[in-house]
Enzyme design. Structure first.
Site: not given
Length: 331
Positions: A118, A258, A288
């Site tokens: 990520c 994020h 996500n």
């Protein structure tokens, strides 16, 4: 920064999201969960899922073409392509080479993948900054494309409700008029690698009948431990880059974190002393999407008028590795 002035900037950001929407109600029919359970614990309402045959390469190429068009550039203008992904279409060659071919930039540019889960986008933008600062090129295309649905165990409610598919891309070019990257900070801790992983399917434990039967080639996560590490690491990284740039949280116009979990985002904002009205959130619509969350967020934030010329943007991220980082940028 070089001699106190930014050397590279993001000149354009773009996104691509698949058309298919998977709601929490859809997941209720697939796994033992509920809309209220997902909303309360994650903040997610729906996510995008790639269509059958829609690849990581295709999504990345679509975002890349849109970013180049926004920057007024042609594929032949690109000097370097960096693709970040945890879900390559195949192990050889790199997804970057496939995106390069798809957008028509072959032979005019260098292309490679960067795998930092990520956090990959922020790592890649820092590499792009270094490439520009070294005088090796003037146009770097950073593409973050993720087909997370392909590595999920759809029987594991702890992970399958969290993720979605999509791509974001940015163009990095030399700075002008003081805009650009002011400071960045990145770290990793391999001692905690097992907290978020795909245990098998690689060279150490290749795919076989046992791996497939036990679903050990799919994502596994120790959610509670990841939560604590994410908040602590992202908040500290954010404070570090602001301090290095001679700034503090009061100077931030928008934080683009994020998009992992609304509780992580809220806790990070609180520890960073940034009010939620200055925090960009699209987690509810997309879930996500790993390294693609920040570039998608930048594009949407600019489109919504939340950032514009002169805005101070703080980006923070955290992912498997464990990896984390932050970047302060004058838009």
């Amino acid at each position: 920064m070089k001699n106190g002035a930014p050397v590279a900037k993001i000149s354009a950001a773009a996104r691509y999201l698949p058309d298919r929407v998977m709601t929490n109600a859809d997941l209720e029919r697939m796994v033992d969960t509920s809309d209220s359970w997902i909303r309360e614990r994650t903040g997610i309402v729906e996510r995008r899922i790639a269509a059958e045959g829609e690849s990581t390469t295709e999504m990345g190429a679509r975002a890349a073409n849109r970013a180049l068009a926004k920057a007024g550039l042609e594929p032949s203008d690109v000097d370097l392509i960096i693709v970040t992904t945890a879900t390559p279409d195949r192990w050889l060659p790199s997804t970057a080479c496939e995106v390069q071919s798809r957008i028509g930039a072959s032979r005019s540019s260098l292309a490679f993948d960067l795998h930092a889960a990520c956090t990959g986008f922020l790592y890649a933008v820092s590499m792009a900054e270094g490439y520009v600062a070294a005088g090796r090129g003037e146009v770097v295309l950073v593409v973050s494309s993720e087909k997370m649905s392909s590595i999920l165990n759809w029987e594991d409610r702890a992970t399958c409700v969290l993720f979605g598919d999509g791509a974001g891309a940015v163009v990095v070019q030399p700075s002008e008029n003081g805009e650009g990257i002011l400071s960045s900070f990145h770290r990793s801790d391999g001692d905690m690698a097992d907290l978020l992983q795909r245990p098998a399917g690689g060279a150490a434990r290749p795919l076989d009948e046992t791996v497939l039967r036990e679903k050990e080639h799919l994502m596994q996560m120790s959610g509670r431990e990841v939560f604590k590490s994410a908040v602590r690491s992202m908040a500290k990284a954010g404070r570090t880059v602001l301090g290095e740039a001679g700034l503090n949280s009061d100077h931030v116009d928008l934080m683009v974190p994020h998009q992992a979990n609304i509780r992580i985002i809220e806790s990070t904002a609180r520890y960073s002393r940034i009010p939620m009205e200055k925090v960009f959130v699209n987690l509810d619509r997309y879930g996500n999407i790993s390294s693609a969350t920040i570039p998608v967020g930048l594009d949407e934030a600019e489109e919504a008028g939340l950032i514009g010329p002169g805005s101070l943007v703080l980006m923070t991220s955290f992912g498997a590795g464990l990896t984390w980082g932050a970047m302060a940028m004058r838009w």
